[in-house]
Design a protein around this motif. Structure first.
Motif, PDB file in Angstrom:
ATOM      1  N   GLY A  85       0.616 -10.715   4.402  1.00  0.00           N
ATOM      2  CA  GLY A  85       1.176  -9.514   4.997  1.00  0.00           C
ATOM      3  C   GLY A  85       0.892  -8.292   4.150  1.00  0.00           C
ATOM      4  N   VAL A  86       0.830  -7.131   4.794  1.00  0.00           N
ATOM      5  CA  VAL A  86       0.627  -5.860   4.105  1.00  0.00           C
ATOM      6  C   VAL A  86       1.750  -4.915   4.512  1.00  0.00           C
ATOM      7  CG1 VAL A  86      -0.904  -3.910   3.681  1.00  0.00           C
ATOM      8  CG2 VAL A  86      -1.871  -6.174   4.154  1.00  0.00           C
ATOM      9  N   ILE A  87       2.466  -4.407   3.519  1.00  0.00           N
ATOM     10  CA  ILE A  87       3.546  -3.464   3.769  1.00  0.00           C
ATOM     11  C   ILE A  87       3.061  -2.101   3.300  1.00  0.00           C
ATOM     12  CG2 ILE A  87       5.929  -2.860   3.250  1.00  0.00           C
ATOM     13  CD1 ILE A  87       6.445  -5.842   2.773  1.00  0.00           C
ATOM     14  N   SER A  88       2.848  -1.208   4.247  1.00  0.00           N
ATOM     15  CA  SER A  88       2.255   0.090   3.934  1.00  0.00           C
ATOM     16  C   SER A  88       3.244   1.206   4.241  1.00  0.00           C
ATOM     17  CB  SER A  88       0.958   0.280   4.720  1.00  0.00           C
ATOM     18  OG  SER A  88       1.231   0.401   6.107  1.00  0.00           O
ATOM     19  N   GLN A  89       2.794   2.445   4.126  1.00  0.00           N
ATOM     20  CA  GLN A  89       3.690   3.593   4.307  1.00  0.00           C
ATOM     21  C   GLN A  89       3.315   4.492   5.474  1.00  0.00           C
ATOM     22  OE1 GLN A  89       4.716   5.843   0.845  1.00  0.00           O
ATOM     23  NE2 GLN A  89       5.276   4.059  -0.358  1.00  0.00           N
ATOM     24  N   GLY A  90       2.253   4.175   6.190  1.00  0.00           N
ATOM     25  CA  GLY A  90       1.933   4.954   7.376  1.00  0.00           C
ATOM     26  C   GLY A  90       1.216   6.254   7.077  1.00  0.00           C
ATOM     27  N   GLY A  91       1.376   7.212   7.988  1.00  0.00           N
ATOM     28  CA  GLY A  91       0.685   8.480   7.863  1.00  0.00           C
ATOM     29  C   GLY A  91      -0.763   8.407   8.304  1.00  0.00           C
ATOM     30  N   VAL A 102       0.869  -1.181   0.000  1.00  0.00           N
ATOM     31  CA  VAL A 102       0.000   0.000   0.000  1.00  0.00           C
ATOM     32  C   VAL A 102       0.902   1.226   0.000  1.00  0.00           C
ATOM     33  CG1 VAL A 102      -1.836   1.256   1.171  1.00  0.00           C
ATOM     34  CG2 VAL A 102      -1.802  -1.250   1.226  1.00  0.00           C
ATOM     35  N   ARG A 103       0.924   1.926  -1.120  1.00  0.00           N
ATOM     36  CA  ARG A 103       1.832   3.048  -1.307  1.00  0.00           C
ATOM     37  C   ARG A 103       1.201   4.363  -0.857  1.00  0.00           C
ATOM     38  NH1 ARG A 103       5.293   2.271  -6.776  1.00  0.00           N
ATOM     39  NH2 ARG A 103       6.232   4.104  -5.802  1.00  0.00           N
ATOM     40  N   GLY A 104       1.961   5.454  -0.952  1.00  0.00           N
ATOM     41  CA  GLY A 104       1.488   6.762  -0.532  1.00  0.00           C
ATOM     42  C   GLY A 104       0.871   7.532  -1.675  1.00  0.00           C
ATOM     43  N   VAL A 105       1.165   8.824  -1.729  1.00  0.00           N
ATOM     44  CA  VAL A 105       0.637   9.686  -2.780  1.00  0.00           C
ATOM     45  C   VAL A 105       1.453   9.476  -4.047  1.00  0.00           C
ATOM     46  CG1 VAL A 105       0.259  12.063  -3.516  1.00  0.00           C
ATOM     47  CG2 VAL A 105      -0.251  11.388  -1.158  1.00  0.00           C
ATOM     48  N   LYS A 106       0.781   9.119  -5.119  1.00  0.00           N
ATOM     49  CA  LYS A 106       1.460   8.802  -6.373  1.00  0.00           C
ATOM     50  C   LYS A 106       2.287   9.997  -6.848  1.00  0.00           C
ATOM     51  CE  LYS A 106       0.508   6.952 -10.995  1.00  0.00           C
ATOM     52  NZ  LYS A 106      -0.555   6.483 -11.925  1.00  0.00           N
TER      53      LYS A 106
END
Length: 333
Positions: free
Chosen positions: A212-218, A155-159
């Motif tokens: 598993g889910v690797i995300s970016q937080g915020g 799950v990425r952040g702002v493109k």
């Protein structure tokens, strides 16, 4: 007394009434105001500015919150230049596109202090978060929980943002050496709980089982969690989700760890960074001469220390006050 003026639908402009208490004027140009992390950063900046005003060390401060676009932020910086501020704090919408405006500020004798999301303008002081390390730390934590094998969703952040790219590069640097970890999908969660929840819910039916889910937080962790909780397949088999130190997620993790032994990792940037950046800027105006660029520390929650974080309030970010003494200890020695 605090004045509130609104320019358009996406810009919040906050200023103190000018008081003859001190000589310095400081402004914040925050590119994006769409998640809990940025709200807390701005709150910590305002708290520090109010404290400095009460001490008679500043006359005025400004806060400009943008809509994530370069054009809006360039307008903010130009506005602060015209107001004759002594220092501008910048959370940048772009690594390069703000450089012209920042150089104009520097040429006008204004100190520019960038933090959280950085421009490349050479004249700016920079409190750098190592987002590659940030991404790698979260990815390694999930890989360790999964014992080196399983299907993961990114799950990425702002493109298009520099922070997203650097964090993603850090994640991939870990995953490329793990042949038994399979990346089964990617979505953009925009560092936002609601956006991440919607994006994950939309892609889940098309994916194999996610371990598993690797995300970016915020603030995206709890939203991702909600998407999985709403899926019957994952009711009793929750994947290991990278938290971003959002307290709703951490509180759920603490409870689920006690109930079932649920294990994960959470990585974040303390939102007190707004206050820390303010004190950093004020000390520079008062004569401090720190290095042009320094690294801001990460806050990492693990299975071993997560229960040490007590008294957490919902809908917030794990935070410890980073006052002027903390800034002097970490950045101004």
């Amino acid at each position: 007394m605090l004045r509130n003026l609104v320019f358009g639908t996406c810009l919040s402009f906050i200023a103190t009434a000018s008081l003859a208490q001190g000589d310095f004027v400081i402004g914040l140009s925050n590119s994006f105001f769409g998640n809990t992390q940025r709200h807390k950063i701005v709150d910590s900046y305002i708290q520090a500015a109010e404290e400095a005003k009460a001490q008679g060390r500043i006359a005025e401060y400004y806060t400009l919150n943008g809509d994530g676009t370069v054009n809006t932020q360039v307008a903010h910086i130009n506005e602060l230049i015209l107001k004759g501020v002594d220092a501008i704090l910048v959370i940048a919408a772009s690594e390069a596109a703000l450089n012209g405006a920042i150089q104009r500020a520097c040429a006008a004798g204004i100190k520019v202090i960038a933090f959280d999301a950085l421009p490349t303008a050479p004249c700016a002081y920079k409190l750098r978060v190592d987002f590659a390390e940030y991404g790698a730390t979260g990815a390694k934590g999930i890989v360790d929980v999964l014992e080196g094998r399983g299907n993961v969703l990114l799950v990425r952040g702002v493109k298009g943002s520099g922070n997203d790219k650097d964090t993603y590069d850090g994640q991939i640097s870990v995953l490329r050496d793990r042949p038994e970890i399979n990346i089964v999908g990617e979505v953009n969660g925009n560092w936002s709980g609601p956006v991440a929840q919607s994006a994950v819910a939309g892609i889940l039916p098309s994916l194999p089982h996610v371990d598993g889910v690797i995300s970016q937080g915020g603030g995206d962790g709890y939203g991702i969690l909600q998407a999985f909780l709403q899926s019957p397949e994952y009711k009793d088999d929750m994947p290991a989700i990278t938290g971003g130190n959002d307290t709703d997620f951490v509180l759920w993790w603490q409870q689920e760890k006690a109930r079932s032994g649920y294990a994960t990792v959470s990585v974040g940037i303390d939102p007190s960074s707004g206050g820390a950046a303010f004190w950093y800027a004020l000390n520079i105006l008062e004569g401090a001469e720190p290095p042009q660029e320094q690294t801001y520390p990460l806050t990492v929650l693990t299975q071993d220390n997560v229960d040490d974080f007590t008294g957490l309030e919902p809908n917030s970010i794990v935070s410890a006050p980073q006052d002027e003494a903390w800034v002097k200890e970490h950045f101004l020695k």
